[in-house]
Design a protein around this motif. Structure first.
Motif, PDB file in Angstrom:
ATOM      1  N   ILE A  19      39.228  47.412  35.499  1.00  0.00           N
ATOM      2  CA  ILE A  19      38.835  46.014  35.686  1.00  0.00           C
ATOM      3  C   ILE A  19      39.634  45.110  34.756  1.00  0.00           C
ATOM      4  CG2 ILE A  19      36.943  44.360  35.376  1.00  0.00           C
ATOM      5  CD1 ILE A  19      35.067  46.700  36.288  1.00  0.00           C
ATOM      6  N   ASP A  20      39.709  45.479  33.489  1.00  0.00           N
ATOM      7  CA  ASP A  20      40.465  44.662  32.526  1.00  0.00           C
ATOM      8  C   ASP A  20      41.921  44.522  32.944  1.00  0.00           C
ATOM      9  OD1 ASP A  20      38.282  44.191  30.901  1.00  0.00           O
ATOM     10  OD2 ASP A  20      38.786  45.745  29.435  1.00  0.00           O
ATOM     11  N   LEU A  21      42.557  45.624  33.279  1.00  0.00           N
ATOM     12  CA  LEU A  21      43.979  45.594  33.631  1.00  0.00           C
ATOM     13  C   LEU A  21      44.232  44.867  34.949  1.00  0.00           C
ATOM     14  CD1 LEU A  21      45.007  49.187  32.528  1.00  0.00           C
ATOM     15  CD2 LEU A  21      45.823  47.036  31.537  1.00  0.00           C
ATOM     16  N   MET A  22      43.409  45.122  35.954  1.00  0.00           N
ATOM     17  CA  MET A  22      43.608  44.481  37.247  1.00  0.00           C
ATOM     18  C   MET A  22      43.343  42.978  37.174  1.00  0.00           C
ATOM     19  SD  MET A  22      42.030  47.206  39.943  1.00  0.00           S
ATOM     20  CE  MET A  22      42.470  48.936  39.881  1.00  0.00           C
ATOM     21  N   ALA A  23      42.388  42.580  36.351  1.00  0.00           N
ATOM     22  CA  ALA A  23      42.123  41.142  36.189  1.00  0.00           C
ATOM     23  C   ALA A  23      43.326  40.461  35.536  1.00  0.00           C
ATOM     24  CB  ALA A  23      40.859  40.929  35.358  1.00  0.00           C
ATOM     25  N   GLU A  24      43.967  41.165  34.626  1.00  0.00           N
ATOM     26  CA  GLU A  24      45.118  40.606  33.903  1.00  0.00           C
ATOM     27  C   GLU A  24      46.391  40.640  34.746  1.00  0.00           C
ATOM     28  OE1 GLU A  24      47.914  41.904  30.145  1.00  0.00           O
ATOM     29  OE2 GLU A  24      45.819  42.562  30.142  1.00  0.00           O
ATOM     30  N   LYS A  25      46.664  41.771  35.404  1.00  0.00           N
ATOM     31  CA  LYS A  25      47.955  41.968  36.074  1.00  0.00           C
ATOM     32  C   LYS A  25      47.889  41.986  37.596  1.00  0.00           C
ATOM     33  CE  LYS A  25      49.844  44.896  32.391  1.00  0.00           C
ATOM     34  NZ  LYS A  25      50.551  46.157  32.156  1.00  0.00           N
ATOM     35  N   GLY A  26      46.687  41.962  38.147  1.00  0.00           N
ATOM     36  CA  GLY A  26      46.546  42.096  39.589  1.00  0.00           C
ATOM     37  C   GLY A  26      46.488  43.561  39.982  1.00  0.00           C
ATOM     38  N   LEU A 108      39.071  38.098  44.776  1.00  0.00           N
ATOM     39  CA  LEU A 108      39.640  36.872  45.340  1.00  0.00           C
ATOM     40  C   LEU A 108      41.163  36.956  45.431  1.00  0.00           C
ATOM     41  CD1 LEU A 108      37.471  34.156  43.553  1.00  0.00           C
ATOM     42  CD2 LEU A 108      37.350  34.833  45.961  1.00  0.00           C
ATOM     43  N   LYS A 109      41.787  37.528  44.413  1.00  0.00           N
ATOM     44  CA  LYS A 109      43.254  37.609  44.360  1.00  0.00           C
ATOM     45  C   LYS A 109      43.826  38.679  45.277  1.00  0.00           C
ATOM     46  CE  LYS A 109      44.100  37.944  39.902  1.00  0.00           C
ATOM     47  NZ  LYS A 109      44.678  38.034  38.575  1.00  0.00           N
ATOM     48  N   ASP A 110      43.234  39.863  45.248  1.00  0.00           N
ATOM     49  CA  ASP A 110      43.864  41.031  45.870  1.00  0.00           C
ATOM     50  C   ASP A 110      43.090  41.640  47.033  1.00  0.00           C
ATOM     51  OD1 ASP A 110      46.084  41.104  44.079  1.00  0.00           O
ATOM     52  OD2 ASP A 110      44.767  41.944  42.548  1.00  0.00           O
ATOM     53  N   GLY A 111      41.912  41.133  47.328  1.00  0.00           N
ATOM     54  CA  GLY A 111      41.058  41.756  48.348  1.00  0.00           C
ATOM     55  C   GLY A 111      41.683  41.859  49.723  1.00  0.00           C
ATOM     56  N   PHE A 117      38.599  46.977  51.736  1.00  0.00           N
ATOM     57  CA  PHE A 117      37.990  46.502  50.494  1.00  0.00           C
ATOM     58  C   PHE A 117      37.119  45.267  50.720  1.00  0.00           C
ATOM     59  CE2 PHE A 117      37.989  43.781  46.722  1.00  0.00           C
ATOM     60  CZ  PHE A 117      37.339  44.627  45.846  1.00  0.00           C
ATOM     61  N   ARG A 118      37.620  44.319  51.504  1.00  0.00           N
ATOM     62  CA  ARG A 118      36.884  43.079  51.739  1.00  0.00           C
ATOM     63  C   ARG A 118      35.517  43.390  52.349  1.00  0.00           C
ATOM     64  NH1 ARG A 118      37.976  38.747  49.311  1.00  0.00           N
ATOM     65  NH2 ARG A 118      40.078  38.516  50.045  1.00  0.00           N
ATOM     66  N   GLU A 119      35.479  44.327  53.304  1.00  0.00           N
ATOM     67  CA  GLU A 119      34.209  44.703  53.934  1.00  0.00           C
ATOM     68  C   GLU A 119      33.260  45.309  52.909  1.00  0.00           C
ATOM     69  OE1 GLU A 119      37.241  45.652  55.140  1.00  0.00           O
ATOM     70  OE2 GLU A 119      37.323  44.257  56.826  1.00  0.00           O
ATOM     71  N   THR A 170      37.845  28.543  38.264  1.00  0.00           N
ATOM     72  CA  THR A 170      39.181  28.017  38.491  1.00  0.00           C
ATOM     73  C   THR A 170      39.465  26.695  37.800  1.00  0.00           C
ATOM     74  OG1 THR A 170      38.446  27.009  40.562  1.00  0.00           O
ATOM     75  CG2 THR A 170      39.416  29.215  40.698  1.00  0.00           C
ATOM     76  N   SER A 171      38.483  25.814  37.748  1.00  0.00           N
ATOM     77  CA  SER A 171      38.785  24.514  37.162  1.00  0.00           C
ATOM     78  C   SER A 171      37.768  24.071  36.124  1.00  0.00           C
ATOM     79  CB  SER A 171      38.917  23.462  38.260  1.00  0.00           C
ATOM     80  OG  SER A 171      37.785  23.482  39.094  1.00  0.00           O
ATOM     81  N   GLY A 172      36.591  24.628  36.160  1.00  0.00           N
ATOM     82  CA  GLY A 172      35.553  24.409  35.156  1.00  0.00           C
ATOM     83  C   GLY A 172      35.493  23.043  34.534  1.00  0.00           C
TER      84      GLY A 172
END
Length: 197
Positions: A19-26, A108-111, A117-119, A170-172
């Motif tokens: 999770i940490d790596l995929m969030a950072e690098k996709g 959101l990025k890679d699904g 995966f999306r399902e 995204t914009s907070g």
């Protein structure tokens, strides 16, 4: 989410590192070798536990997303008061989504690039929609809510909360200084005012 806790199971170490790596690098930017190294384990251990990188991500979604916790709330904590119940659901939703913001960002990025995966990820909001729809139908039967389409109200409530969450991702602070707690309080009050007989 960090995999540095020695008391975690081998599977959880792998999941948290992924999770940490995929969030950072996709998703595509991370190898199973990197995930294994970040978890302090061999790549073979990752394959023994999960079989593939996609299975690691799918397991993380199942393990850390909100279905189990939301089902427990609907089964055990409802008081059949529209304001109190919707406040609890909304507050819990935002707590869980905040905790799992890295998984949400990955989805959101890679699904779209991961077959099936999306399902798999969509089963969580589908379950929440069913729980809310049943709740709104029961509230109508009890005379505690106006007659309306329960599924439409469930989706309206979910989209309202998901929109607030994604905006905070995204914009907070660029859009507003209103806190998520203020949003929850105000949106639940508006929703309750519109649906109370």
């Amino acid at each position: 989410m960090s995999s540095g806790n020695p008391h975690l199971s081998t599977g959880d170490k792998i999941l948290l590192a992924a999770i940490d790596l995929m969030a950072e690098k996709g998703y595509k930017g991370v190898s199973t070798k990197e995930i294994s190294a970040a978890a302090g384990l061999s790549e073979m251990t990752l394959f023994r536990h999960f079989g593939s990188k996609q299975k690691v991500l799918e397991t993380a979604v199942d393990r850390f997303y909100y279905t189990v916790e939301m089902k427990r709330i609907f089964d055990e904590e409802l008081v059949w008061d529209l304001q109190a119940d919707l406040f609890l659901v909304s507050k819990t939703y935002h707590q869980i989504m905040g905790r799992n913001r890295k998984i949400v960002m990955i989805a959101l990025k890679d699904g779209d690039y991961l077959p099936g995966f999306r399902e798999k990820a969509n089963k969580h909001p589908q379950q929440l929609k069913e729980l809310l729809t049943d709740y709104f139908a029961a509230m109508q039967k009890r005379g505690l809510m106006i007659t309306t389409d329960p599924e439409v109200q469930a989706m309206t409530f979910m989209w309202m909360n998901f929109g607030a969450f994604v905006s905070s991702l995204t914009s907070g602070q660029l859009i507003t200084s209103i806190s998520i707690d203020e949003f929850i309080e105000s949106s639940v009050q508006l929703f309750v005012r519109a649906l109370t007989p």
